[in-house]
Design a protein around this motif. Sequence first.
Motif, PDB file in Angstrom:
ATOM      1  N   VAL A   1       0.837  -1.204   0.000  1.00  0.00           N
ATOM      2  CA  VAL A   1       0.000   0.000   0.000  1.00  0.00           C
ATOM      3  C   VAL A   1       0.871   1.252   0.000  1.00  0.00           C
ATOM      4  CG1 VAL A   1      -1.651   1.346   1.346  1.00  0.00           C
ATOM      5  CG2 VAL A   1      -2.004  -1.103   1.054  1.00  0.00           C
ATOM      6  N   LEU A   2       1.899   1.274   0.848  1.00  0.00           N
ATOM      7  CA  LEU A   2       2.788   2.435   0.902  1.00  0.00           C
ATOM      8  C   LEU A   2       3.552   2.607  -0.402  1.00  0.00           C
ATOM      9  CD1 LEU A   2       4.251   2.025   4.512  1.00  0.00           C
ATOM     10  CD2 LEU A   2       2.567   3.696   3.749  1.00  0.00           C
ATOM     11  N   SER A   3       4.020   1.504  -0.983  1.00  0.00           N
ATOM     12  CA  SER A   3       4.773   1.575  -2.230  1.00  0.00           C
ATOM     13  C   SER A   3       3.904   2.059  -3.385  1.00  0.00           C
ATOM     14  CB  SER A   3       5.363   0.197  -2.550  1.00  0.00           C
ATOM     15  OG  SER A   3       6.013   0.207  -3.797  1.00  0.00           O
ATOM     16  N   ARG A   4       2.677   1.561  -3.454  1.00  0.00           N
ATOM     17  CA  ARG A   4       1.776   1.921  -4.545  1.00  0.00           C
ATOM     18  C   ARG A   4       1.405   3.398  -4.516  1.00  0.00           C
ATOM     19  NH1 ARG A   4      -2.555  -1.993  -4.012  1.00  0.00           N
ATOM     20  NH2 ARG A   4      -3.419  -0.549  -2.466  1.00  0.00           N
TER      21      ARG A   4
ATOM     22  N   LYS B   1      -2.987  10.667   4.314  1.00  0.00           N
ATOM     23  CA  LYS B   1      -1.526  10.607   4.347  1.00  0.00           C
ATOM     24  C   LYS B   1      -1.021  10.477   5.784  1.00  0.00           C
ATOM     25  CE  LYS B   1      -0.603  14.295   1.848  1.00  0.00           C
ATOM     26  NZ  LYS B   1       0.220  15.261   1.057  1.00  0.00           N
ATOM     27  N   ARG B   2      -1.735  11.066   6.732  1.00  0.00           N
ATOM     28  CA  ARG B   2      -1.331  10.905   8.131  1.00  0.00           C
ATOM     29  C   ARG B   2      -1.482   9.453   8.573  1.00  0.00           C
ATOM     30  NH1 ARG B   2      -1.044  14.305  12.919  1.00  0.00           N
ATOM     31  NH2 ARG B   2      -1.138  12.930  14.727  1.00  0.00           N
ATOM     32  N   VAL B   3      -2.566   8.806   8.144  1.00  0.00           N
ATOM     33  CA  VAL B   3      -2.757   7.392   8.474  1.00  0.00           C
ATOM     34  C   VAL B   3      -1.650   6.552   7.855  1.00  0.00           C
ATOM     35  CG1 VAL B   3      -4.284   5.412   8.161  1.00  0.00           C
ATOM     36  CG2 VAL B   3      -5.254   7.634   8.747  1.00  0.00           C
ATOM     37  N   LEU B   4      -1.273   6.857   6.613  1.00  0.00           N
ATOM     38  CA  LEU B   4      -0.200   6.118   5.960  1.00  0.00           C
ATOM     39  C   LEU B   4       1.138   6.325   6.681  1.00  0.00           C
ATOM     40  CD1 LEU B   4      -1.067   6.726   2.185  1.00  0.00           C
ATOM     41  CD2 LEU B   4      -1.456   4.656   3.537  1.00  0.00           C
ATOM     42  N   ARG B   5       1.360   7.505   7.193  1.00  0.00           N
ATOM     43  CA  ARG B   5       2.590   7.764   7.940  1.00  0.00           C
ATOM     44  C   ARG B   5       2.597   7.006   9.264  1.00  0.00           C
ATOM     45  NH1 ARG B   5       3.357  14.146   8.214  1.00  0.00           N
ATOM     46  NH2 ARG B   5       5.229  13.483   9.338  1.00  0.00           N
ATOM     47  N   TYR B   6       1.419   6.869   9.877  1.00  0.00           N
ATOM     48  CA  TYR B   6       1.328   6.048  11.087  1.00  0.00           C
ATOM     49  C   TYR B   6       1.602   4.581  10.764  1.00  0.00           C
ATOM     50  CZ  TYR B   6      -0.876   3.369  14.829  1.00  0.00           C
ATOM     51  OH  TYR B   6      -1.132   2.451  15.818  1.00  0.00           O
TER      52      TYR B   6
ATOM     53  N   LEU C   1       4.850  -0.916  10.871  1.00  0.00           N
ATOM     54  CA  LEU C   1       4.801  -2.001   9.890  1.00  0.00           C
ATOM     55  C   LEU C   1       4.880  -3.376  10.539  1.00  0.00           C
ATOM     56  CD1 LEU C   1       7.042  -0.658   6.972  1.00  0.00           C
ATOM     57  CD2 LEU C   1       4.571  -1.003   6.947  1.00  0.00           C
ATOM     58  N   HIS C   2       5.597  -3.471  11.652  1.00  0.00           N
ATOM     59  CA  HIS C   2       5.810  -4.772  12.287  1.00  0.00           C
ATOM     60  C   HIS C   2       4.816  -5.040  13.416  1.00  0.00           C
ATOM     61  CE1 HIS C   2       9.407  -5.161   9.929  1.00  0.00           C
ATOM     62  NE2 HIS C   2       9.922  -4.060  10.444  1.00  0.00           N
ATOM     63  N   TYR C   3       3.661  -4.396  13.352  1.00  0.00           N
ATOM     64  CA  TYR C   3       2.642  -4.614  14.368  1.00  0.00           C
ATOM     65  C   TYR C   3       1.539  -5.504  13.804  1.00  0.00           C
ATOM     66  CZ  TYR C   3       4.441  -1.248  17.761  1.00  0.00           C
ATOM     67  OH  TYR C   3       5.210  -0.613  18.691  1.00  0.00           O
ATOM     68  N   GLY C   4       0.968  -6.327  14.681  1.00  0.00           N
ATOM     69  CA  GLY C   4      -0.130  -7.202  14.281  1.00  0.00           C
ATOM     70  C   GLY C   4      -0.965  -7.579  15.485  1.00  0.00           C
ATOM     71  N   LEU C   5      -2.004  -8.358  15.250  1.00  0.00           N
ATOM     72  CA  LEU C   5      -2.923  -8.763  16.308  1.00  0.00           C
ATOM     73  C   LEU C   5      -2.454 -10.066  16.929  1.00  0.00           C
ATOM     74  CD1 LEU C   5      -5.628  -8.197  17.756  1.00  0.00           C
ATOM     75  CD2 LEU C   5      -6.739  -9.575  16.008  1.00  0.00           C
ATOM     76  N   CYS C   6      -2.241 -10.047  18.237  1.00  0.00           N
ATOM     77  CA  CYS C   6      -1.731 -11.221  18.945  1.00  0.00           C
ATOM     78  C   CYS C   6      -2.893 -12.084  19.447  1.00  0.00           C
ATOM     79  CB  CYS C   6      -0.861 -10.781  20.127  1.00  0.00           C
ATOM     80  SG  CYS C   6      -0.154 -12.153  21.065  1.00  0.00           S
TER      81      CYS C   6
END
Length: 385
Positions: free
Chosen positions: A129-132, A205-210, A215-220
């Motif tokens: 998503v960020l790259s696109r 763009k603020r959401v994309l910056r967050y 990037l290395h976060y997920g649901l445990c």
Amino acid sequence: MKQPPGYEDPAHPGHVCLLQRSLYGLKQAPRAWFKRLHDYLLSAGFYSSKTDVSLFCHTTEGSKVFLLVYVDEIIMMGSNTTLVNSLLGRLASTFKIRDLGTPGFFLGIETVSSGDGMVLSQRRYMVNVLSRDGMTDCKPLATHASSVTQPVTPSDQPFENPTQYRRIVGALQYLTITRPDLSYAVNRLCQFMHTPTDDHWATVKRVLRYIKGTLHYGLCLDSFPTRTIHAYSDSDWVGCPVDRKSTSGYAVFLGGNLISWLSRKQRTVARSSTEAEYQALADVAAEVTWVVSLLRELGLHTEQPASLWCDNLGATYFCANPMFHAQTKHVEIDYHFVRDKVASGDFVVSFVSTKDQLADVFTKPLPGPWFTTLRDKLNVVEHQP
């Protein structure tokens, strides 16, 4: 209709082809494929869940196998490895399938081992998503929304490329499957799909910056000895300056695992904060009812009443005391079903302090430290790449 090129019948030019099998890409193809798979699984000893039609269960001598279908992607798990392999072999004898072993990726979601549990991550999807959108080298932020500025109104300068806005926001919607901390921001952005403004684009763009900084976060998802259900509901009264409607949010936990969450604008304008909280309680009560029904089908429900936590005393009184009827005559009748659930003992509605309200993150922008604290409590954790 006409005969396709290369298959014309000169003797019967007015005839058309009889469709014997649905073709890939047609509207009826997914339904025809699911019906064929559904009928075969029933003949193989599975039974279809009434709560979730894409879930199939197989029980033999105390062993259980669960099979979940999404179009042509299938994930299977069970308590007996021999039974699972046997069912896979029967499935392979009828359909052309590949056994990929322990799930590594399923529908773009990666499973990363973490102690006794796992982390559901969409890191590759976030990178794409960020790259696109040309945000690969953007500066990361600690939060996805500012807690000092009010949401913008549609009267600002229209954004020059609304198609790009809709494409990115649509991509962010799929990301909320493993990132509940993004639910509020994405819900706000989705409300302006038809008329996005430059300020809305700045929020994207603020959401994309967050996302860049997480990037290395997920649901445990971890193993817990208890399977009790508890849920938190919250509401931001008249939080929208455009139509004065409130925002509901809830988080449902099974044991210590977050299994369902929501951030959504309410359908009607609430006359008080108590009414807004009562509507949020009705939303989470409907979701918990569905979760309980599913767990009972799977034989995993403990039959203990679910605990609902709300930070508004008036709303908790509404759920248990019918004497408040005079104050809720204008409230839609479908919201009052939560009273029946409380009276029957299915739910226990209790008060929780605002500082312990986990659903707060789904209803409004929060300061950085408090947002981070709630994100951790929702089991959104960092994992190794």
